[in-house]
Write an enzyme that holds these catalytic residues in place. Structure first.
Site, PDB file in Angstrom:
ATOM      1  N   SER A 144     -75.820  83.572  60.900  1.00 43.42           N
ATOM      2  CA  SER A 144     -74.489  83.897  60.378  1.00 43.42           C
ATOM      3  C   SER A 144     -74.205  85.397  60.496  1.00 43.42           C
ATOM      4  CB  SER A 144     -74.382  83.376  58.940  1.00 43.42           C
ATOM      5  OG  SER A 144     -73.044  83.277  58.556  1.00 43.42           O
ATOM      6  N   HIS A 149     -74.225  74.672  57.509  1.00 42.33           N
ATOM      7  CA  HIS A 149     -74.564  76.100  57.658  1.00 42.33           C
ATOM      8  C   HIS A 149     -75.886  76.458  56.954  1.00 42.33           C
ATOM      9  CE1 HIS A 149     -73.065  80.077  58.831  1.00 42.33           C
ATOM     10  NE2 HIS A 149     -73.425  80.569  57.659  1.00 42.33           N
ATOM     11  N   ASP A 186     -70.472  72.589  60.000  1.00 45.47           N
ATOM     12  CA  ASP A 186     -70.629  73.874  59.304  1.00 45.47           C
ATOM     13  C   ASP A 186     -69.325  74.195  58.568  1.00 45.47           C
ATOM     14  OD1 ASP A 186     -70.651  76.675  58.770  1.00 45.47           O
ATOM     15  OD2 ASP A 186     -72.101  76.987  60.376  1.00 45.47           O
TER      16      ASP A 186
HETATM   17  N1  LIG Z   1     -70.328  80.491  49.069  1.00 46.19           N
HETATM   18  C1  LIG Z   1     -71.555  81.188  49.271  1.00 46.19           C
HETATM   19  C2  LIG Z   1     -71.425  81.945  50.543  1.00 46.19           C
HETATM   20  C3  LIG Z   1     -72.696  82.601  50.956  1.00 46.19           C
HETATM   21  C4  LIG Z   1     -73.457  81.853  52.016  1.00 46.19           C
HETATM   22  O1  LIG Z   1     -73.240  80.713  52.314  1.00 46.19           O
HETATM   23  N2  LIG Z   1     -74.372  82.572  52.623  1.00 46.19           N
HETATM   24  C5  LIG Z   1     -75.141  82.030  53.710  1.00 46.19           C
HETATM   25  C6  LIG Z   1     -74.940  82.905  54.898  1.00 46.19           C
HETATM   26  S1  LIG Z   1     -73.214  82.954  55.295  1.00 46.19           S
HETATM   27  C7  LIG Z   1     -73.060  84.124  56.517  1.00 46.19           C
HETATM   28  O2  LIG Z   1     -73.583  85.153  56.605  1.00 46.19           O
HETATM   29  C8  LIG Z   1     -76.612  81.962  53.315  1.00 46.19           C
HETATM   30  O3  LIG Z   1     -77.491  82.096  54.129  1.00 46.19           O
HETATM   31  N3  LIG Z   1     -76.836  81.733  52.017  1.00 46.19           N
HETATM   32  C9  LIG Z   1     -78.160  81.721  51.446  1.00 46.19           C
HETATM   33  C10 LIG Z   1     -78.849  80.400  51.426  1.00 46.19           C
HETATM   34  O4  LIG Z   1     -80.033  80.389  51.022  1.00 46.19           O
HETATM   35  O5  LIG Z   1     -78.279  79.369  51.829  1.00 46.19           O
HETATM   36  C11 LIG Z   1     -71.828  82.069  48.078  1.00 46.19           C
HETATM   37  O6  LIG Z   1     -70.891  82.458  47.411  1.00 46.19           O
HETATM   38  O7  LIG Z   1     -72.997  82.393  47.816  1.00 46.19           O
END
Ligand SMILES: N[C@@H](CCC(=O)N[C@@H](CSC=O)C(=O)NCC(=O)O)C(=O)O
Length: 277
Positions: free
Chosen positions: A148, A256, A223
Site C-alpha cells: 500500500s 487489502h 480490496d
Molecule cells: N481504516 C484503517 C485504514 C488503515 C489501513 O487499512 N492500513 C493498512 C495499510 S493502507 C495503505 O497504506 C494496513 O496495513 N493496516 C494494518 C494492518 O495490520 O492491517 C484505519 O483507520 O486504521
C-alpha cells in the site's frame, strides 16, 4: 551509536530482533525489526526491505504475515522499518493517513513536517548503514518489498536507487500518488502545492526513466481501497511506453489485509530470490 536490542525471538531457526536507536536524520527515537536467518552454512546473505502501509509499525508485518518461514527457507535477511518518525515532539495529525504512521517514505519540505519527516533518507542512508552492520556475511545485494503506502515507498526508494536495488515487489501499492486522494493529501501537506516537486516522489513519474529494476505487483480484486487509491492505469501506461519490466497480477477475491499478503508472500519471495542470486 545509540542502537539498543530490545527483543530477540527465535523463529524458524533464525532470529527476529527488535531495536531502538536515536535517528540523527529524523531527530527522534526510532524502532525497527530485522530478521536474520540461521545461515548455518555461513553463505553470503542478501537483504529484502519491507515497507509497511498507513497506520503500521514494524510489528504488523512481523506478527501477521508469517514471513519468517520464507526468510529462513530462502536464507535472506529482512529489514522492517517504522512508517514515520515518532514522538510527542514530532508533528502529527488526527487523521490516520497523515503524520505519525503515514510518513510516505519521502523527504518533506513543508513546515511543521520538514524537521522530522525524512523517511526516504532515513531508509536509503541511515538505516541502511545500520542494516549492513547487523547482517553477518551480508552479500551486498538488496531488494525492496512493501504494501500500500509502503508498496509505493518500495517503488520510489527502489527506483531512485536503481543501481542498488535488484528487484521491487509490492502488494496493493499506491501507484499514482499525485492523482489519488491519499497521495494528494500527503503530497500537498509534506511537499507543498508545486506539483513539479511531486514528480520526484511519484512512482508513475519515476518509471518513465530507463533501466528500472524488475517489478512484481499483486492487487486483490476485492480490496476496499481499490481502485480509489490504488488505480494502476497511469503507472502501467508509463511502464509500457518506457519498456519497464512490470508484472502486474490481479488476485481474485482478495482484500487489502495481511491475509492477502500472507497468501502471496511466497511468490514474492521467490521473485526476489531470483534477482538476489
Ligand atoms: N481504516 C484503517 C485504514 C488503515 C489501513 O487499512 N492500513 C493498512 C495499510 S493502507 C495503505 O497504506 C494496513 O496495513 N493496516 C494494518 C494492518 O495490520 O492491517 C484505519 O483507520 O486504521
Amino acid at each position: 551509536m545509540s542502537l539498543k536490542l530490545i527483543e530477540k525471538r527465535r523463529s524458524f531457526g533464525g532470529e527476529q530482533c527488535k531495536y531502538t536507536h536515536y535517528s540523527e536524520l529524523l531527530q527522534c527515537e526510532m524502532t525497527f525489526s530485522i530478521y536474520l536467518p540461521s545461515n548455518k552454512e555461513k553463505k553470503p546473505i542478501p537483504l529484502i526491505w519491507w515497507l509497511s502501509g498507513l497506520t503500521c509499525t514494524d510489528d504488523n508485518f512481523s506478527q501477521k504475515s508469517g514471513f519468517q518461514r520464507l526468510a529462513e527457507e530462502y536464507q535472506v535477511a529482512v529489514m522492517i522499518p517504522d512508517t514515520s518518525p515518532r514522538g510527542e515532539h514530532v508533528a502529527d495529525d488526527e487523521a490516520y493517513d497523515l503524520g505519525q504512521g503515514a510518513g510516505f517514505y519521502l523527504n518533506a519540505t513543508q513546515e511543521p513536517w520538514a524537521k522530522h519527516y525524512k523517511m526516504y533518507s532515513y531508509i536509503a542512508e541511515e538505516l541502511s548503514a545500520i542494516a549492513k552492520s547487523l547482517i553477518p556475511h551480508f552479500s551486498g545485494k538488496e531488494s525492496m518489498m512493501g504494501h500500500s503506502m509502503g508498496g509505493h515507498g518500495a517503488l520510489v526508494v527502489g527506483m531512485k536507487n536503481k543501481e542498488r536495488f535488484r528487484a521491487i515487489s509490492a502488494f496493493a501499492p499506491i501507484l499514482s500518488p499525485s492523482k489519488i486522494p491519499w497521495g494528494l493529501k500527503a503530497f500537498s501537506t509534506y511537499l507543498g502545492d508545486d506539483k513539479e516537486a511531486w514528480k520526484a516522489w511519484d512512482a508513475s513519474e519515476l518509471i518513465k526513466e530507463a533501466g528500472m529494476p524488475p517489478i512484481l505487483i499483486t492487487q486483490g480484486t476485492e480490496d476496499e481501497f481499490y481502485p480509489k487509491h490504488l488505480d494502476e492505469t497511469y503507472f502501467l501506461k508509463n511502464a509500457q511506453e518506457n519498456n519497464a519490466v512490470v508484472q502486474y497480477e490481479k488476485a481474485e477475491g482478495y482484500d487489502h489485509s495481511y491475509f492477502f499478503i500472507a497468501t502471496f508472500l511466497e511468490e514474492h519471495f521467490a521473485f526476489h530470490k531470483n534477482h538476489l542470486r
